[in-house]
Design a protein around this motif. Structure first.
Motif, PDB file in Angstrom:
ATOM      1  N   THR A  12       0.819  -1.219   0.000  1.00  0.00           N
ATOM      2  CA  THR A  12       0.000   0.000   0.000  1.00  0.00           C
ATOM      3  C   THR A  12       0.852   1.267   0.000  1.00  0.00           C
ATOM      4  OG1 THR A  12      -0.154  -0.189   2.399  1.00  0.00           O
ATOM      5  CG2 THR A  12      -1.976  -1.102   1.117  1.00  0.00           C
ATOM      6  N   TYR A  13       2.170   1.115   0.094  1.00  0.00           N
ATOM      7  CA  TYR A  13       3.089   2.253   0.075  1.00  0.00           C
ATOM      8  C   TYR A  13       4.217   1.959  -0.909  1.00  0.00           C
ATOM      9  CZ  TYR A  13       0.741   3.557   4.415  1.00  0.00           C
ATOM     10  OH  TYR A  13      -0.198   3.885   5.344  1.00  0.00           O
ATOM     11  N   ASP A  14       4.828   3.017  -1.416  1.00  0.00           N
ATOM     12  CA  ASP A  14       6.042   2.830  -2.220  1.00  0.00           C
ATOM     13  C   ASP A  14       7.220   2.508  -1.303  1.00  0.00           C
ATOM     14  OD1 ASP A  14       4.862   3.396  -4.754  1.00  0.00           O
ATOM     15  OD2 ASP A  14       4.904   5.538  -4.246  1.00  0.00           O
ATOM     16  N   ILE A  15       7.363   3.313  -0.241  1.00  0.00           N
ATOM     17  CA  ILE A  15       8.492   3.202   0.675  1.00  0.00           C
ATOM     18  C   ILE A  15       7.983   3.261   2.115  1.00  0.00           C
ATOM     19  CG2 ILE A  15      10.542   4.410   1.583  1.00  0.00           C
ATOM     20  CD1 ILE A  15      11.117   3.120  -1.057  1.00  0.00           C
ATOM     21  N   ILE A  16       8.507   2.407   2.959  1.00  0.00           N
ATOM     22  CA  ILE A  16       8.258   2.505   4.398  1.00  0.00           C
ATOM     23  C   ILE A  16       9.608   2.546   5.103  1.00  0.00           C
ATOM     24  CG2 ILE A  16       7.353   1.327   6.453  1.00  0.00           C
ATOM     25  CD1 ILE A  16       5.101   0.256   4.751  1.00  0.00           C
ATOM     26  N   HIS A  17       9.799   3.582   5.927  1.00  0.00           N
ATOM     27  CA  HIS A  17      11.022   3.666   6.724  1.00  0.00           C
ATOM     28  C   HIS A  17      10.681   3.495   8.189  1.00  0.00           C
ATOM     29  CE1 HIS A  17      14.939   4.723   8.195  1.00  0.00           C
ATOM     30  NE2 HIS A  17      14.397   5.659   8.959  1.00  0.00           N
ATOM     31  N   ILE A  18      11.345   2.541   8.834  1.00  0.00           N
ATOM     32  CA  ILE A  18      11.176   2.324  10.265  1.00  0.00           C
ATOM     33  C   ILE A  18      12.537   2.535  10.921  1.00  0.00           C
ATOM     34  CG2 ILE A  18      10.520   0.670  12.057  1.00  0.00           C
ATOM     35  CD1 ILE A  18       8.761  -0.718   9.985  1.00  0.00           C
ATOM     36  N   GLY A  19      12.618   3.491  11.819  1.00  0.00           N
ATOM     37  CA  GLY A  19      13.889   3.722  12.490  1.00  0.00           C
ATOM     38  C   GLY A  19      14.262   5.189  12.541  1.00  0.00           C
ATOM     39  N   LYS A  20      15.512   5.434  12.912  1.00  0.00           N
ATOM     40  CA  LYS A  20      15.999   6.790  13.095  1.00  0.00           C
ATOM     41  C   LYS A  20      16.165   7.507  11.761  1.00  0.00           C
ATOM     42  CE  LYS A  20      18.369   5.770  17.439  1.00  0.00           C
ATOM     43  NZ  LYS A  20      19.659   5.754  18.172  1.00  0.00           N
ATOM     44  N   ILE A  21      16.005   8.814  11.809  1.00  0.00           N
ATOM     45  CA  ILE A  21      16.158   9.653  10.619  1.00  0.00           C
ATOM     46  C   ILE A  21      17.262  10.663  10.889  1.00  0.00           C
ATOM     47  CG2 ILE A  21      15.038  11.307   9.095  1.00  0.00           C
ATOM     48  CD1 ILE A  21      12.366  10.009   9.854  1.00  0.00           C
ATOM     49  N   TYR A  22      18.262  10.701  10.037  1.00  0.00           N
ATOM     50  CA  TYR A  22      19.413  11.574  10.217  1.00  0.00           C
ATOM     51  C   TYR A  22      20.167  11.635   8.906  1.00  0.00           C
ATOM     52  CZ  TYR A  22      21.557   7.085  10.147  1.00  0.00           C
ATOM     53  OH  TYR A  22      21.915   5.830   9.730  1.00  0.00           O
ATOM     54  N   GLY A  23      21.028  12.632   8.759  1.00  0.00           N
ATOM     55  CA  GLY A  23      21.943  12.700   7.627  1.00  0.00           C
ATOM     56  C   GLY A  23      21.282  12.494   6.281  1.00  0.00           C
ATOM     57  N   LEU A  24      21.884  11.643   5.464  1.00  0.00           N
ATOM     58  CA  LEU A  24      21.385  11.418   4.110  1.00  0.00           C
ATOM     59  C   LEU A  24      20.030  10.712   4.110  1.00  0.00           C
ATOM     60  CD1 LEU A  24      21.995  11.916   1.165  1.00  0.00           C
ATOM     61  CD2 LEU A  24      23.238   9.748   1.083  1.00  0.00           C
ATOM     62  N   ARG A  25      19.751   9.933   5.148  1.00  0.00           N
ATOM     63  CA  ARG A  25      18.414   9.321   5.235  1.00  0.00           C
ATOM     64  C   ARG A  25      17.333  10.400   5.196  1.00  0.00           C
ATOM     65  NH1 ARG A  25      18.293   4.639   9.944  1.00  0.00           N
ATOM     66  NH2 ARG A  25      19.634   3.124   8.884  1.00  0.00           N
ATOM     67  N   GLU A  26      17.528  11.461   5.974  1.00  0.00           N
ATOM     68  CA  GLU A  26      16.535  12.532   6.036  1.00  0.00           C
ATOM     69  C   GLU A  26      16.378  13.204   4.679  1.00  0.00           C
ATOM     70  OE1 GLU A  26      15.461  16.478   8.746  1.00  0.00           O
ATOM     71  OE2 GLU A  26      17.405  15.485   8.960  1.00  0.00           O
ATOM     72  N   LYS A  27      17.504  13.488   4.015  1.00  0.00           N
ATOM     73  CA  LYS A  27      17.451  14.133   2.705  1.00  0.00           C
ATOM     74  C   LYS A  27      16.748  13.246   1.682  1.00  0.00           C
ATOM     75  CE  LYS A  27      21.701  16.779   3.455  1.00  0.00           C
ATOM     76  NZ  LYS A  27      23.097  17.031   3.015  1.00  0.00           N
TER      77      LYS A  27
END
Length: 308
Positions: A167-182
């Motif tokens: 039901t989603y293209d992307i699911i992120h579970i966890g911390k967000i920082y650095g390049l992940r956030e961008k």
């Protein structure tokens, strides 16, 4: 037939019942899966907790518990998985109790915990080291100890293929920082359907299985648990191309996962978006690669293979 070993397996796991929303949280970084796998292989394993009843780190509790165990049974092997927190000379504890058990240290969470792992190794006369990251094997050998690569793995209790309609293209579970956030901001700017959550155990697996592809940007450019968990639940792994020294392609063939890269952050972001855009729209190609990655992860990168 291989000899059945008596193993003391030392690591911290939570005890406060109120903090346990799901029983599987006791898995504690997959250590319980390794213990279960060792038992399936015929070994006798006694877990020793480094947390007290208030879930505070207590290395003296570990020392006392190991002493009690050594006084009551013959232990062949002691394994410590604590990422550098306990500075106990476990070998001396064995010698004091007239045990000739071999003592091994599990060096996890590198590169973040490298200094702490080194301090722990200096504190004990270990017989060998299990290094979670391949480039750190020669670093630990500098201590004059045998060291082998012991990569992370998917947790066999929790991670298995889930047949959900994404039901989603992307699911992120966890911390967000650095390049992940961008990257996450760019995904949303490109109108990808993105969900960001915090979850553990069965909820973690079920959420990841609701994505069309499994995206992962490594914590510190290292080979982590999610490189094995995402394929194990049946999703195509799309991840940043790690430095060759980390052994990503020792674990997977190049047609079993998809990687993105770039000389600059923006090139890396653009390449990642291009790959996600393609694979979220090409179901058959995605399914074909995902199945290969799933087979590889389930066969080669679960707790039973690591226990062997």
């Amino acid at each position: 037939m291989n000899k059945s070993l008596s193993i003391a397996y030392i690591f911290p796991w939570p005890q406060i019942k109120q903090s346990i929303k799901h029983p599987e949280q006791f898995c504690s970084g997959g250590n319980w899966s390794i213990i279960n796998a060792l038992r399936l292989l015929g070994h006798k394993v006694a877990p020793i907790n480094l947390y007290d009843e208030k879930d505070k780190f207590d290395q003296e509790l570990g020392r006392t518990t190991l002493t009690y165990l050594l006084k009551n049974i013959k232990v062949d092997v002691v394994i410590i998985m604590d990422t550098g927190q306990a500075k106990v000379n476990w070998k001396d504890v064995c010698i004091e109790n007239k045990s000739d058990a071999l003592v091994f240290y599990g060096a996890g969470d590198d590169p973040m915990r490298f200094d702490a792992n080194c301090d722990a190794i200096r504190s004990c006369k270990f017989d060998g080291v299990l290094a979670s990251q391949k480039p750190f094997v020669p670093k630990y050998k500098e201590f004059g100890l045998p060291c082998v690569w012991f990569p992370y793995y998917h947790d066999g209790i929790l991670h298995f293929p889930v047949n959900y309609e994404p039901t989603y293209d992307i699911i992120h579970i966890g911390k967000i920082y650095g390049l992940r956030e961008k990257l996450l901001k760019e995904f949303m700017a490109k109108d990808f359907n993105v969900k960001i959550e915090q979850a553990w155990g069965h909820e973690y697996r079920n959420l990841l299985a609701m994505a069309k592809v499994g995206w992962h940007e490594a914590w510190c450019a290292e080979l982590g648990y999610r490189h094995f968990e995402i394929p194990a639940i049946g999703r195509l792994l799309i991840c940043d191309k790690l430095d060759d020294s980390y052994g990503l392609f020792d674990c997977y063939e190049k047609d079993e996962i998809v990687t993105y890269e770039g000389k600059t952050e923006q090139e890396k972001i653009d390449n990642c978006i291009e790959k996600i855009n393609f694979y979220t729209k090409n179901k058959e190609e995605t399914k074909k690669i995902a199945q290969k990655g799933t087979n590889r992860s389930l066969i080669s990168h679960g707790p039973l293979e690591r226990a062997k």
